[in-house]
Design a protein around this motif. Structure first.
Motif, PDB file in Angstrom:
ATOM      1  N   GLU A   3     -10.217  79.534  68.935  1.00 35.47           N
ATOM      2  CA  GLU A   3     -10.752  80.891  68.963  1.00 35.47           C
ATOM      3  C   GLU A   3      -9.907  81.745  69.909  1.00 35.47           C
ATOM      4  N   LYS A  52      -6.361  86.109  67.488  1.00 35.74           N
ATOM      5  CA  LYS A  52      -5.780  84.777  67.384  1.00 35.74           C
ATOM      6  C   LYS A  52      -4.258  84.821  67.235  1.00 35.74           C
ATOM      7  N   GLU A 108      -9.832  73.529  71.420  1.00 36.67           N
ATOM      8  CA  GLU A 108     -10.595  74.091  72.530  1.00 36.67           C
ATOM      9  C   GLU A 108     -10.509  73.242  73.785  1.00 36.67           C
ATOM     10  N   MET A 198     -16.673  87.252  61.731  1.00 34.59           N
ATOM     11  CA  MET A 198     -15.535  86.342  61.546  1.00 34.59           C
ATOM     12  C   MET A 198     -14.357  87.016  60.841  1.00 34.59           C
ATOM     13  N   PRO A 206     -13.094  86.244  67.610  1.00 32.78           N
ATOM     14  CA  PRO A 206     -14.231  85.322  67.493  1.00 32.78           C
ATOM     15  C   PRO A 206     -14.065  84.348  66.336  1.00 32.78           C
ATOM     16  N   GLY A 207     -14.459  83.108  66.579  1.00 31.66           N
ATOM     17  CA  GLY A 207     -14.498  82.097  65.542  1.00 31.66           C
ATOM     18  C   GLY A 207     -15.929  81.667  65.303  1.00 31.66           C
ATOM     19  N   TYR A 210     -18.442  81.407  68.593  1.00 34.00           N
ATOM     20  CA  TYR A 210     -18.873  82.686  69.139  1.00 34.00           C
ATOM     21  C   TYR A 210     -19.704  83.459  68.117  1.00 34.00           C
TER      22      TYR A 210
END
Length: 309
Positions: A3, A52, A108, A198, A206-207, A210
């Motif tokens: 993300e 991103k 992550e 999204m 945000p992915g 989130y």
């Protein structure tokens, strides 16, 4: 897919480790050989992220530039589903606020590279690059390797601006007017707000995590059409995205479960870290209803039907 907070942290790490240097840039895999030759020997300037997308300018001499400015050659990277950067180096190759000791970054998570403690005191030698490495940055004290990116290319300033024009506002940049632009973009659409969060043309960065947990935190159903969400509630959603993602940049991990809901004895990581994400079939922390799951635009969606309206 990492993300947006991860890409911002990467921009910080690569800036700390390479800006002001003339890194040796190679493409062990060979698929970026022309681009590497163009950047090699130039001075790396401060990297930036937008959503991103990662951008790092290179110029013959030190200079200050703004994102998308004409003149420098811009390295543009989008990690996609499988891309990652890995770092290795000696005790001087440390980005204090972003990667700490030599680390490998995967999605992550950040993990100490094997033998990192020993290399901090022993004489360091760069490891032989794997044949999957698209790009290697090297300076005397360390290396950064990029593998598996969705996009890796050298762009001009005008080409960078064309990429940015396709993207929505980034909560981590939170420029003046971004909150109002986000609200306007969502309210123009009849698409479910869970899909719009999204959509990188609506909000960049945000992915799935989130999306799920910030909608929960402000009580908005992801199934509600964007044009049926009030400006006030969308403003609260933007503010929560800014807050939650900024914490992700600071901490290097997504922890979106509100503190009052973190159990003393969690069943697993999902119970400790998340409010609704990957908690389908479990009880909602807030109202006790069962967390639901469905597919939306090819991605798993999680929400609480009881308290998200």
């Amino acid at each position: 897919m990492p993300e947006g907070h991860t890409v911002h942290r990467l921009a910080g790490a690569l800036t700390e480790l390479f800006s002001g240097h003339r890194p040796t840039i190679t493409s062990p895999q060979g698929r970026f050989s022309q681009g590497a030759a163009k950047l090699n020997g130039q001075i790396a300037l401060s990297a930036e992220a937008w959503g991103k997308h990662f951008f790092m300018p290179f110029a013959p001499e030190p200079t200050e530039v703004t994102l998308g400015e004409d003149g420098p050659d811009w390295l543009h990277v989008h990690l996609g589903l499988y891309g990652s950067w890995s770092f290795d180096g000696d005790g001087e190759f440390i980005a204090v606020h972003t990667i700490g000791a030599p680390r490998r970054r995967i999605g992550e998570r950040e993990q100490l590279s094997e033998g990192a403690d020993e290399r901090r005191v022993a004489e360091w030698e760069p490891p032989t690059p794997k044949d999957t490495v698209r790009v290697r940055f090297a300076q005397p004290h360390g290396i950064a390797d990029l593998t598996g990116p969705n996009q890796c290319q050298v762009l001009s300033g005008s080409e960078v601006r064309a990429v940015l024009k396709r993207l929505g506002p980034d909560p981590l940049r939170n420029n003046p007017g971004d909150r109002e632009r986000f609200i306007s973009l969502v309210r123009k659409r009849k698409v479910p707000v869970g899909q719009l969060v999204m959509d990188q043309a609506v909000t960049a960065g945000p992915g799935n995590i989130y999306r799920a947990d910030c909608l929960f935190r402000v009580g908005i159903s992801p199934l509600r059409p964007g044009n049926r969400v009030s400006e006030h509630r969308l403003g609260l959603l933007w503010d929560d995205l800014v807050s939650a993602m900024s914490e992700g940049v600071r901490d290097g991990i997504i922890l979106t479960n509100p503190p009052e809901y973190i159990p003393l004895d969690p069943i697993d990581e999902q119970d400790r870290r998340f409010a609704v994400y990957q908690r389908s079939g479990r009880a909602c922390w807030r109202c006790g209803n069962t967390i639901a799951e469905m597919a939306m635009a090819g991605r798993r969606l999680f929400w609480c039907p009881g308290c998200q309206r």
